[in-house]
Design an enzyme around this catalytic site. Structure first.
Site, PDB file in Angstrom:
ATOM      1  N   ASP A 299       0.847  -1.209   0.000  1.00 16.54           N
ATOM      2  CA  ASP A 299       0.000   0.000   0.000  1.00 16.54           C
ATOM      3  C   ASP A 299       0.876   1.250   0.000  1.00 16.54           C
ATOM      4  O   ASP A 299       0.554   2.256  -0.645  1.00 16.54           O
ATOM      5  CB  ASP A 299      -0.906   0.026   1.235  1.00 16.54           C
ATOM      6  CG  ASP A 299      -1.732  -1.243   1.368  1.00 16.54           C
ATOM      7  OD1 ASP A 299      -2.035  -1.855   0.326  1.00 16.54           O
ATOM      8  OD2 ASP A 299      -2.059  -1.618   2.511  1.00 16.54           O
TER       9      ASP A 299
HETATM   10  C1  26A Z   1     -11.791  -7.245   1.488  1.00 15.68           C
HETATM   11  N1  26A Z   1     -10.551  -7.391   2.210  1.00 15.68           N
HETATM   12  C2  26A Z   1     -10.140  -8.734   2.526  1.00 15.68           C
HETATM   13  C3  26A Z   1      -9.788  -6.277   2.538  1.00 15.68           C
HETATM   14  C4  26A Z   1      -8.563  -6.337   3.247  1.00 15.68           C
HETATM   15  C5  26A Z   1      -7.862  -5.144   3.440  1.00 15.68           C
HETATM   16  N2  26A Z   1      -8.298  -3.956   2.991  1.00 15.68           N
HETATM   17  C6  26A Z   1      -9.461  -3.960   2.332  1.00 15.68           C
HETATM   18  N3  26A Z   1     -10.203  -5.061   2.110  1.00 15.68           N
HETATM   19  N4  26A Z   1      -7.855  -7.330   3.828  1.00 15.68           N
HETATM   20  C7  26A Z   1      -6.744  -6.775   4.356  1.00 15.68           C
HETATM   21  N5  26A Z   1      -6.755  -5.456   4.131  1.00 15.68           N
HETATM   22  C8  26A Z   1      -5.775  -4.450   4.538  1.00 15.68           C
HETATM   23  O1  26A Z   1      -4.600  -4.654   3.832  1.00 15.68           O
HETATM   24  C9  26A Z   1      -3.627  -3.880   4.518  1.00 15.68           C
HETATM   25  C10 26A Z   1      -2.244  -4.358   4.168  1.00 15.68           C
HETATM   26  O2  26A Z   1      -2.004  -4.222   2.829  1.00 15.68           O
HETATM   27  C11 26A Z   1      -5.389  -4.519   5.997  1.00 15.68           C
HETATM   28  O3  26A Z   1      -6.274  -3.745   6.776  1.00 15.68           O
HETATM   29  C12 26A Z   1      -3.961  -3.984   5.985  1.00 15.68           C
HETATM   30  O4  26A Z   1      -3.882  -2.704   6.574  1.00 15.68           O
END
Ligand code: 26A
Length: 344
Positions: A299
């Site tokens: 990110d």
């Molecule tokens: C729909 N899902 C599974 C998700 C996520 C996500 N953000 C949005 N949608 N699953 C994990 N994360 C975020 O990815 C970040 C790391 O790249 C986590 O909250 C974490 O901060």
């Protein structure tokens, strides 16, 4: 002054803990993955909250990117859309966003809790298990509210977390169509292997709007396995070239596909008409002892990259700025950025 960059995603609070591999095995979790919660994972959240050293940090992939981009750009450059509840977790997110000056236009759910993600850190790996909660209730109608749509109309660029394909593909398309019609850059992150696997149709509907596709090597591999014309044996260059050459709605811009691969060089393939070029950009690897955790590294890369786009920097400089911001973020706890502010 209008905002430059509009981001859309799922706001989540990360419940971050260090775990042994055996803990991942107990719940059938892979070392480096991101998944949606299933019934068998429900106990994880309470278990993590009770663990020694648990940290609550702002997460949500695109929100991390939005914070990172705002960290680099002049004040009031970035707006983030997503949906949260009315609770302490939402307050924590607001606090982190305010610390970098990120503007949020949350859709607020009165009686659904803010989404959460168990970020299970195992050495250099991170396994993410998400309960979307309120984030799952974002609706395109929120973008249509006149003051929100005005922000969209005045923006210069868009960044979409692919995780949002699980929530509102319609909202993604709405922004994609606007970007194409107005010839503004539209960047899409594939976010996780399961998106290409299980949300293939909405992903395929949105890619024609993408000027920039960003993902890592495992997401690229999942894309190859779910798309005719590619196989599990396809090389990253073949996969990136395939995606770069897919039909494009806005023919006034090339499509650039960027694959990160941890500490290996980042691959960028640019397709413009019949011409395709590929370049590798080395990562300035950080000494392992300096790494806190890799939660949010991708990110942060995307943040540095899109901030570069907004600033009108060259592709090579934007990618390098992405590498630089990722290296700063992995020295912090969770998807965070250092203070006092560093400059590229
Ligand atoms: C729909 N899902 C599974 C998700 C996520 C996500 N953000 C949005 N949608 N699953 C994990 N994360 C975020 O990815 C970040 C790391 O790249 C986590 O909250 C974490 O901060």
């Amino acid at each position: 002054m209008p905002y430059s960059l509009v981001c859309l995603g799922n706001p989540l609070l990360d419940i971050q803990v260090d775990v042994e591999k055996s803990y991942l095995d107990k719940y059938d979790l892979k070392e480096n993955d991101a998944i949606l919660i299933e019934d068998k994972h429900i106990p994880i959240f309470d278990e993590c909250l009770a663990m020694d050293g648990v940290k609550l940090v702002a997460g949500g992939a695109a929100q991390n990117t939005a914070r990172g981009a705002q960290y680099l750009l002049p004040a009031d450059s970035v707006v983030y859309f997503g949906s949260v509840g009315k609770d302490k977790f939402a307050d924590k997110l607001s606090e982190a966003n305010q610390s970098v000056g990120l503007t949020t236009r949350y859709m607020v759910q009165e009686s659904i809790p803010t989404g959460k993600c168990a970020a299970l850190i195992n050495g250099p790996h991170r396994s993410l298990v998400t309960d979307l909660g309120a984030a799952n209730h974002f609706k395109p109608s929120h973008l249509e509210i006149p003051e929100n749509w005005k922000i969209v109309e005045e923006a210069k660029a868009f960044y979409i977390g692919g995780f949002h394909f699980t929530v509102s593909p319609e909202s993604i398309l709405k922004l994609g169509k606007h970007a194409a019609e107005t010839n503004k850059p539209f960047a899409l992150n594939f976010s996780a292997p399961f998106i290409a696997q299980f949300f293939k149709d909405p992903l395929d509907q949105a890619v024609p709007y993408a000027d920039y596709v960003i993902c890592n090597e495992s997401e690229a591999a999942a894309y190859a396995e779910s798309h005719d014309g590619l196989t599990a044996e396809s090389t990253l260059l073949e996969i990136a070239t395939f995606i770069a050459k897919l039909p494009k709605v806005n023919s006034a811009r090339p499509r650039t596909v960027i694959f990160t691969q941890g500490t290996d060089a980042t691959l960028a393939v640019v397709a413009s008409g019949d011409s395709v070029t590929s370049t590798e950009y080395p990562v300035h690897a950080l000494e392992p002892s300096k790494i806190s955790d890799t939660n949010g590294a991708g990110d942060a890369f995307a943040a540095g990259f899109v901030a570069g786009l907004v600033e009108g920097k060259e592709l090579a400089t934007s990618i390098d700025q992405g590498h630089w911001l990722a290296s700063l973020s992995i020295q912090e706890v969770g998807p965070s950025y250092p203070f006092p502010k560093q400059t590229y």
